[in-house]
Design an enzyme around this catalytic site. Structure first.
Site, mmCIF file in Angstrom:
data_model
loop_
_atom_site.group_PDB
_atom_site.id
_atom_site.type_symbol
_atom_site.label_atom_id
_atom_site.label_comp_id
_atom_site.label_asym_id
_atom_site.label_seq_id
_atom_site.Cartn_x
_atom_site.Cartn_y
_atom_site.Cartn_z
ATOM 1 N N LEU A 62 0.824 -1.218 0.000
ATOM 2 C CA LEU A 62 0.000 0.000 0.000
ATOM 3 C C LEU A 62 0.859 1.269 0.000
ATOM 4 O O LEU A 62 0.350 2.365 -0.220
ATOM 5 C CB LEU A 62 -0.959 0.008 1.197
ATOM 6 C CG LEU A 62 -2.117 -0.997 1.137
ATOM 7 C CD1 LEU A 62 -2.964 -0.918 2.397
ATOM 8 C CD2 LEU A 62 -2.989 -0.788 -0.094
ATOM 9 N N ARG A 63 2.159 1.099 0.287
ATOM 10 C CA ARG A 63 3.167 2.171 0.154
ATOM 11 C C ARG A 63 3.070 3.307 1.161
ATOM 12 O O ARG A 63 3.980 4.117 1.240
ATOM 13 C CB ARG A 63 3.140 2.784 -1.260
ATOM 14 C CG ARG A 63 3.276 1.792 -2.396
ATOM 15 C CD ARG A 63 4.634 1.148 -2.436
ATOM 16 N NE ARG A 63 4.851 0.422 -3.687
ATOM 17 C CZ ARG A 63 5.652 -0.614 -3.783
ATOM 18 N NH1 ARG A 63 6.315 -1.079 -2.738
ATOM 19 N NH2 ARG A 63 5.823 -1.210 -4.937
ATOM 20 N N HIS A 231 5.212 -15.464 -3.000
ATOM 21 C CA HIS A 231 5.384 -15.534 -4.454
ATOM 22 C C HIS A 231 6.344 -16.621 -4.995
ATOM 23 O O HIS A 231 7.403 -16.317 -5.539
ATOM 24 C CB HIS A 231 5.773 -14.169 -5.020
ATOM 25 C CG HIS A 231 6.784 -13.369 -4.220
ATOM 26 N ND1 HIS A 231 8.003 -13.861 -3.834
ATOM 27 C CD2 HIS A 231 6.723 -12.096 -3.756
ATOM 28 C CE1 HIS A 231 8.655 -12.922 -3.174
ATOM 29 N NE2 HIS A 231 7.894 -11.847 -3.105
ATOM 30 N N ASP A 304 0.813 -9.679 -4.739
ATOM 31 C CA ASP A 304 2.058 -8.902 -4.701
ATOM 32 C C ASP A 304 1.839 -7.587 -5.468
ATOM 33 O O ASP A 304 2.703 -7.150 -6.248
ATOM 34 C CB ASP A 304 3.251 -9.669 -5.284
ATOM 35 C CG ASP A 304 4.577 -9.021 -4.881
ATOM 36 O OD1 ASP A 304 4.559 -8.028 -4.133
ATOM 37 O OD2 ASP A 304 5.632 -9.495 -5.337
ATOM 38 N N PHE A 322 11.204 -2.995 -9.714
ATOM 39 C CA PHE A 322 10.577 -4.315 -9.763
ATOM 40 C C PHE A 322 9.139 -4.191 -9.266
ATOM 41 O O PHE A 322 8.911 -3.611 -8.198
ATOM 42 C CB PHE A 322 11.306 -5.281 -8.818
ATOM 43 C CG PHE A 322 12.631 -5.791 -9.307
ATOM 44 C CD1 PHE A 322 12.692 -6.952 -10.060
ATOM 45 C CD2 PHE A 322 13.821 -5.142 -8.973
ATOM 46 C CE1 PHE A 322 13.924 -7.458 -10.487
ATOM 47 C CE2 PHE A 322 15.051 -5.638 -9.393
ATOM 48 C CZ PHE A 322 15.101 -6.802 -10.153
ATOM 49 N N GLY A 323 8.187 -4.766 -9.973
ATOM 50 C CA GLY A 323 6.841 -4.819 -9.426
ATOM 51 C C GLY A 323 5.742 -4.608 -10.445
ATOM 52 O O GLY A 323 5.919 -3.919 -11.447
HETATM 53 O O1 DOR Z 1 8.443 -7.021 -7.633
HETATM 54 C C1 DOR Z 1 8.466 -6.797 -6.435
HETATM 55 N N1 DOR Z 1 8.125 -5.589 -5.953
HETATM 56 N N2 DOR Z 1 8.857 -7.778 -5.619
HETATM 57 C C2 DOR Z 1 9.048 -7.558 -4.305
HETATM 58 O O2 DOR Z 1 9.391 -8.498 -3.631
HETATM 59 C C3 DOR Z 1 8.870 -6.205 -3.719
HETATM 60 C C4 DOR Z 1 7.944 -5.393 -4.549
HETATM 61 C C5 DOR Z 1 7.921 -3.921 -4.239
HETATM 62 O O3 DOR Z 1 7.886 -3.567 -3.052
HETATM 63 O O4 DOR Z 1 7.883 -3.116 -5.166
HETATM 64 ZN ZN ZN Z 2 5.876 -8.082 -2.373
#
Ligand code: DOR
Ligand code: ZN
Length: 431
Positions: A62-63, A231, A304, A322-323
């Site tokens: 949720l940041r 994951h 995730d 990443f994400g």
């Molecule tokens: O892709 C990802 N993003 N993997 C993670 O384990 C952390 C996450 C993030 O917090 O952006």
């Molecule tokens: Zn995560």
């Protein structure tokens, strides 16, 4: 207020699959019957639609606090209800990190005030997620924390991890582990294999996940901790978990919709929205993950949901964040790719998205009289095109953008209140 959901097909993920009406009163499920008619109740026509216990996401970013440019509790929970989720567990990689009771209380109070659904904060395993000092578990437990995680910052020190598991089991906390040996993943940005070689990107070998997973299984066995693997992405990880379960280890696991449905091939093209940790893997891995879901090796589908800004992603693949932002379409992705293709049953999808996570987080949930009325109504026949720019989430980073999916969320009801209603097209206004 009384609310009746009429003529829907109820599937609860625990074997119940029938046409019935649901009566909701004072936020609780009051009755489930073939036909409920009341003059003084508001009624929702669910004819031809499916009615599920609300989805529960065990893995949401949720940041807030700290990274409000990527997401806030308000926008993230808005996205969650648009995806049919009534509860989300949020990861501790915020700033400050969720490693003490003040941050937990802060998140709970914002969620109470601004959130669209229920929010369960996950505590960090170590202070500041620095992998050095154990966080104060007893205090976290006192403010209602039920799970700890090192997501994004795997704990490389095995001695420390063993102590965390030992204390964690004393407090009956679920240990959600991000299995990655940083020495093996190195500077990798995608799966290590034919595609990474072809397009010249550094690879993350599957062993990076498996080595750490094997270590965590060994430590869970000796400490008795409740180990939950975040994951899972590789074929050999599925096999390690399968064997650990057979060996009596207290282990459960989750898989993301993107790791279940996409392969590394789509990284060829350098769309940074395909970049996540763990990376998209091979067809063989995907098949093994589906098999793992089917035979109960993998318990949960968790998103995730990792929203990032456009700037975080509008850079060369090597340095992009990443994400994947996925909570709004998680159900529709898995429904379209797996259920519609006959790979898993709809009842099982509900089990993995609602029943199993509720058990792991020890929630009272599901179609039982007296439970909170957390309910999702979906039109499985309705098709829509993903338009990430119109996501409720601030994170528009979706590799599914532009794809046609089936299964449109029509209503999301939390504690008997309609928190999301589809107005006729995919872009829905607040109710
Ligand atoms: O892709 C990802 N993003 N993997 C993670 O384990 C952390 C996450 C993030 O917090 O952006
Ligand atoms: Zn995560």
């Amino acid at each position: 207020m009384k609310l009746v959901i009429k003529d829907g097909i109820l599937i609860d993920g625990e074997g119940f699959n029938e046409k019935a009406d649901i009566l909701i009163e004072n936020g609780k499920i009051k009755g489930i019957d073939k036909r409920i008619s009341l003059n003084d109740a508001i009624s929702i026509d669910a004819k031809g639609k499916h009615v599920f216990p609300g989805f529960i996401d065990m893995h949401t970013h949720l940041r807030q606090p700290g990274f409000e440019e990527k997401e806030t509790i308000k926008t993230g929970t808005h996205a969650a209800v648009a995806g049919g989720y009534t509860t989300v567990a949020c990861m501790p990689n915020t700033n400050p990190v969720i490693d003490n009771e003040v941050v937990v209380e802060y998140i709970k109070s914002i969620a109470e005030r601004e959130g669209y659904c229920k929010v369960i904060p996950i505590g960090a395993m170590t202070k500041g997620m620095l992998g050095e000092e154990i966080s104060e578990m007893a205090k976290l437990k006192d403010v209602g924390v039920v799970a700890l995680s090192d997501d994004g910052f795997p704990i490389m020190n095995s001695g420390l991890m063993k102590r965390i598991m030992t204390y964690g089991s004393m407090y009956d906390l679920l240990m959600i582990t991000h299995c990655e040996d940083k020495m093996l993943s190195g500077e990798g940005v995608m799966n290590n294999g034919i595609i990474s070689t072809k397009i010249g990107l550094r690879g993350i070998p599957h062993e990076a996940e498996e080595v750490m997973l094997a270590r965590n299984i060994i430590l869970a066995k000796s400490t008795g901790a409740r180990l939950h693997v975040a994951h899972v992405s590789t074929k050999d990880s599925v096999e390690l978990i399968r064997r650990a379960k057979a060996d009596g280890v207290n282990i459960t696991a989750e898989v993301t919709p993107h790791n279940l449905c996409l392969t590394e091939d789509i990284v060829d093209g350098f769309d940074t929205n395909t970049k996540a940790y763990p990376p998209l893997r091979t067809r063989e891995d995907v098949n093994a993950l589906i098999e793992g879901l089917k035979d109960g090796t993998i318990d949960v589908i968790a998103t995730d949901h990792a929203p990032h800004t456009k700037d975080d992603k509008k850079v060369p693949y090597e340095i992009a964040a990443f994400g994947i932002s996925g909570i709004e379409i998680a159900f529709s992705v898995v429904y379209t790719y797996l259920v519609k293709n006959g790979l898993i049953a709809i009842d099982d999808l509900v089990k993995h998205m609602s029943t199993e996570p509720s058990k792991l987080l020890k929630l009272t949930h599901g179609f039982k009289i007296g439970n909170d009325a957390d309910i999702t109504i979906i039109d499985l026949a309705k098709e829509f095109t993903v338009d990430a720019d119109n996501f409720k989430s601030k994170g528009k980073n979706s590799p599914f953008n532009g794809q046609k999916l089936y299964g449109m969320v029509e209503y999301t009801i939390v504690n008997g209140e309609i928190k999301f209603k589809n107005d006729g097209n995919y872009q829905i206004s607040n109710v």
